[in-house]
Design a protein around this motif. Structure first.
Motif, PDB file in Angstrom:
ATOM      1  N   VAL A  78       0.826  -1.219   0.000  1.00  0.00           N
ATOM      2  CA  VAL A  78       0.000   0.000   0.000  1.00  0.00           C
ATOM      3  C   VAL A  78       0.858   1.266   0.000  1.00  0.00           C
ATOM      4  O   VAL A  78       0.507   2.254  -0.658  1.00  0.00           O
ATOM      5  CB  VAL A  78      -1.020   0.072   1.177  1.00  0.00           C
ATOM      6  N   SER A  79       1.996   1.237   0.716  1.00  0.00           N
ATOM      7  CA  SER A  79       2.819   2.458   0.734  1.00  0.00           C
ATOM      8  C   SER A  79       3.442   2.681  -0.644  1.00  0.00           C
ATOM      9  O   SER A  79       3.477   3.809  -1.139  1.00  0.00           O
ATOM     10  CB  SER A  79       3.875   2.404   1.837  1.00  0.00           C
ATOM     11  N   LEU A  80       3.917   1.599  -1.277  1.00  0.00           N
ATOM     12  CA  LEU A  80       4.491   1.754  -2.620  1.00  0.00           C
ATOM     13  C   LEU A  80       3.425   2.221  -3.611  1.00  0.00           C
ATOM     14  O   LEU A  80       3.678   3.073  -4.467  1.00  0.00           O
ATOM     15  CB  LEU A  80       5.105   0.431  -3.094  1.00  0.00           C
ATOM     16  N   ALA A  82       0.762   3.991  -2.949  1.00  0.00           N
ATOM     17  CA  ALA A  82       0.487   5.405  -2.677  1.00  0.00           C
ATOM     18  C   ALA A  82       1.568   6.282  -3.311  1.00  0.00           C
ATOM     19  O   ALA A  82       1.270   7.336  -3.889  1.00  0.00           O
ATOM     20  CB  ALA A  82       0.408   5.646  -1.165  1.00  0.00           C
ATOM     21  N   MET A  83       2.830   5.833  -3.236  1.00  0.00           N
ATOM     22  CA  MET A  83       3.916   6.597  -3.861  1.00  0.00           C
ATOM     23  C   MET A  83       3.732   6.677  -5.377  1.00  0.00           C
ATOM     24  O   MET A  83       3.971   7.718  -5.991  1.00  0.00           O
ATOM     25  CB  MET A  83       5.267   5.936  -3.557  1.00  0.00           C
ATOM     26  N   ALA A  84       3.286   5.578  -5.976  1.00  0.00           N
ATOM     27  CA  ALA A  84       3.052   5.565  -7.423  1.00  0.00           C
ATOM     28  C   ALA A  84       1.928   6.536  -7.788  1.00  0.00           C
ATOM     29  O   ALA A  84       1.980   7.196  -8.829  1.00  0.00           O
ATOM     30  CB  ALA A  84       2.716   4.148  -7.890  1.00  0.00           C
ATOM     31  N   VAL A  92      -3.396  11.252  -2.057  1.00  0.00           N
ATOM     32  CA  VAL A  92      -3.555   9.845  -1.687  1.00  0.00           C
ATOM     33  C   VAL A  92      -3.009   9.615  -0.295  1.00  0.00           C
ATOM     34  O   VAL A  92      -2.124  10.346   0.164  1.00  0.00           O
ATOM     35  CB  VAL A  92      -2.802   8.954  -2.717  1.00  0.00           C
ATOM     36  N   SER A  94      -2.123   6.033   2.330  1.00  0.00           N
ATOM     37  CA  SER A  94      -2.237   4.602   2.576  1.00  0.00           C
ATOM     38  C   SER A  94      -2.542   4.376   4.049  1.00  0.00           C
ATOM     39  O   SER A  94      -2.082   5.132   4.909  1.00  0.00           O
ATOM     40  CB  SER A  94      -0.938   3.881   2.197  1.00  0.00           C
TER      41      SER A  94
END
Lengths: 404, 404
Positions: A78-80, A82-84, A92, A94
């Motif tokens: 989820v963190s990756l 959100a970064m995308a 956004v 997460s």
């Protein structure tokens, strides 16, 4: 335009490129004017890798600590993701299971969702943010992290969709919907626009791993509109709902096969009350699922009990029955792994008794022998020799779905 | 027998075998009758690997999402460590930063601990459990996960030791204490039984990466007794405390060198008020730390300003000064990377003015030229040519620490 919950499985977020693709699907939905809550599984084999790490340290680790470990997998995805999405310029955030208010019972590694406290999610949605939530995990009343077991992320998504009263819950996976039969092996197989919850439940049981039963049951209970679709193709998927309209001919929705089953036959069991109970409670206590059961009416020398189990359970089941032979008092135990189960599923067959006859006719015409038969309200399963399975599916599919 | 906080760094928990070793150290301490709270870093290169994953997805990811991602590293190590302790038969529970009540401010990636709510930890300790806590992370008032930045896990351990009023805070690392000089390069280097907080602070600044300054400052403030020791050797380490007793001769505790520095000289700066301010505020605004500064008294044509920066900051610093040349109005900019800093640290030198003289004598005898000198209350640093650095450390160490 309303609230849409989108769930992405492990293969859909397996690497950087796929994460970017998922970010595009989410932001496209958002830019079309919807509120979006996305639920993600752990990337690819992450969960299996974590389990393997744990096994090396302690093969008998407690479930509480396993959940602490496994929950990191979804937190990473989820963190990756959100970064995308940040890279695509959309607001956004997460959230982990506990941040998203996914409260469960205290059964580690197989927790059930008790309630979803959506206060945080709604606050973020009101700030126009896309919300990315970890699937598969929650928090119990002791403030310990829990995981939901198999099919957990689908269930997280449906629970969120139900609580948030979402318009639609889209389950993105690596297949683009539910087919009338497996398109990789059956000629003429077509994607279905719609299936009912009950049909979906039967199909899941038959090994069509599109959706886990837990999530379908929850969707049915709370009347959540589901759609199964592919994160790779962008095609419309299959909708799952309470009632679907079909053409006259299509009493059935799908033909499925399962080659991973084995048959056990107990020959010459005494004609006494309680024998079946002994056999099947023994297997149930040892967590062996029994599928089709066939019991002859018996004669003086005794009766025969036949049933099927998953191929992976055969040795364990046979071993248990050997162990308890003195108690059950059967004359002979036979096993057969050269069989397959072929099933037709369809809500329409309830009112159309001719379905079974059509099925048998198709197999008779193709000269395929039927070993055992089992029926439910919306399903008919037959056991055939494994070598005949593919042909059986094809001829049944032709019979029910051929045009004209 | 009381409460002991033990902190284990990334190399100490890098793989399964090392995790088992850490589990043994913890359970030995527990079995000796102590309550134990252990604080763990992420395994080996995990944090760097996660940063690299993020960089591929989005090089400009928000700090909030980076913290969400990075915090999984410690969660993995604490759960695995708890499993290893379970395998040794001791009661144990792992806790994340938020479960352990580590409340921080809202500065993502560089959060400061504001308070520790130890209710959960104390409840677990009262149930006779070993408690394993994630270092480096906490939770802010918005219920978002934060990380503490560099030296974070040491700081987590000291904060817990201070709040729980622990008898001792043991920092396990890959060196077995603080030495009179680097034992890998200096003959006769000895491990110190004790150093003061202030000496430890100066040593950390000099690049002796044993303990991060943040944690030492906090330990000093709350009078937490520290011990630095190795998780690999099992030897007693070095205690860090307020006051230490030493033999007469040992006015200094340690000799250190730093080869990773560069010197910048601004030649012919106008003799005006505010020039130094311009130069150093420019560098500070750009997060460049300046170490030793030497400014000549000046003459008619102007003055010279010399200072040192970390080797990695040289190009950036020189570039900034070139950019602002018209403003600062220097005649010439010179850089020198062939230098090294050699320092002696010791709380005892405050009352013993002869230390500087002894140091200069040692270098004079060895025919080593001194470029610049800088002193603090408990430290003397000299700049020498890089080729002379190792020899300088050895002759200074011999002078101060040779027996007889």
């Amino acid at each position: 335009m309303g609230l849409i919950v989108q769930k992405f499985g492990g293969t859909s977020v397996a690497d950087t490129e796929r994460l970017r693709n998922v970010a595009r699907i989410i932001t496209d939905t958002y830019k079309a004017g919807n509120q979006v809550v996305a639920v993600l599984s752990a990337q690819g084999d992450t969960t299996d890798d974590l389990i393997e790490m744990a096994r090396k340290v302690n093969p008998n680790a407690s479930n509480r600590e396993m959940d602490m470990l496994l929950s990191t997998g979804e937190q990473i995805s989820v963190s990756l993701c959100a970064m995308a999405i940040e890279a695509l310029g959309c607001p956004v955030i997460s959230l982990t299971g506990w941040q998203a208010g996914m409260y469960t019972n205290t059964v580690s590694r197989n927790a059930r969702i008790k309630r979803v406290d959506t206060e945080r999610i709604e606050a973020e949605l009101n700030q126009k943010k896309i919300v990315i939530v970890t699937g598969f995990q929650g928090i119990n009343r002791n403030q310990d992290i829990t995981t939901l077991g198999r099919g957990g992320s689908d269930t997280s998504a449906v629970a969120l969709a139900a609580t948030l009263d979402a318009e639609l819950c889209q389950i993105y996976t690596d297949v683009d919907g539910v087919y009338t039969a497996d398109p990789r092996t059956v000629k003429g197989a077509r994607k279905l626009d719609e299936v009912t919850y009950n049909e979906m439940l039967e199909l899941a049981t038959l090994g069509a791993q599109v959706l886990h039963n837990r999530s379908v049951e929850m969707a049915k209970k709370y009347n959540v509109r589901l759609e199964v679709l592919s994160s790779f193709t962008g095609h419309p998927g299959t909708k799952v709902k309470g009632v679907v309209k079909r053409m006259e001919k299509s009493y059935i929705s799908s033909v499925a096969k399962d080659k991973n089953i084995s048959r056990i036959a107990l020959i010459g069991v005494p004609n006494e009350i309680g024998t079946s109970f002994k056999v099947f409670s023994l297997l149930a206590q040892n967590h062996i699922n029994v599928d089709i059961i066939l019991q002859g009416i018996g004669h003086e020398e005794g009766k025969d009990i036949c049933f099927t189990v998953a191929g992976s359970d055969l040795l364990k089941a046979a071993g248990l029955l050997e162990e308890h032979r003195d108690e059950i008092r059967y004359a002979r135990l036979e096993t057969n792994t050269d069989i397959a189960k072929v099933s037709v599923v369809g809500a329409g067959m309830i009112n159309n008794p001719g379905v079974a006859a059509t099925l048998f006719e198709a197999l008779y015409d193709a000269n395929i022998n039927i070993n055992m038969i089992s029926t439910s309200e919306i399903k008919i399963s037959v056991l055939v020799d494994k070598k005949d399975a593919d042909k059986a599916v094809q001829v049944i599919h032709d019979k029910f779905f051929s045009i004209g």
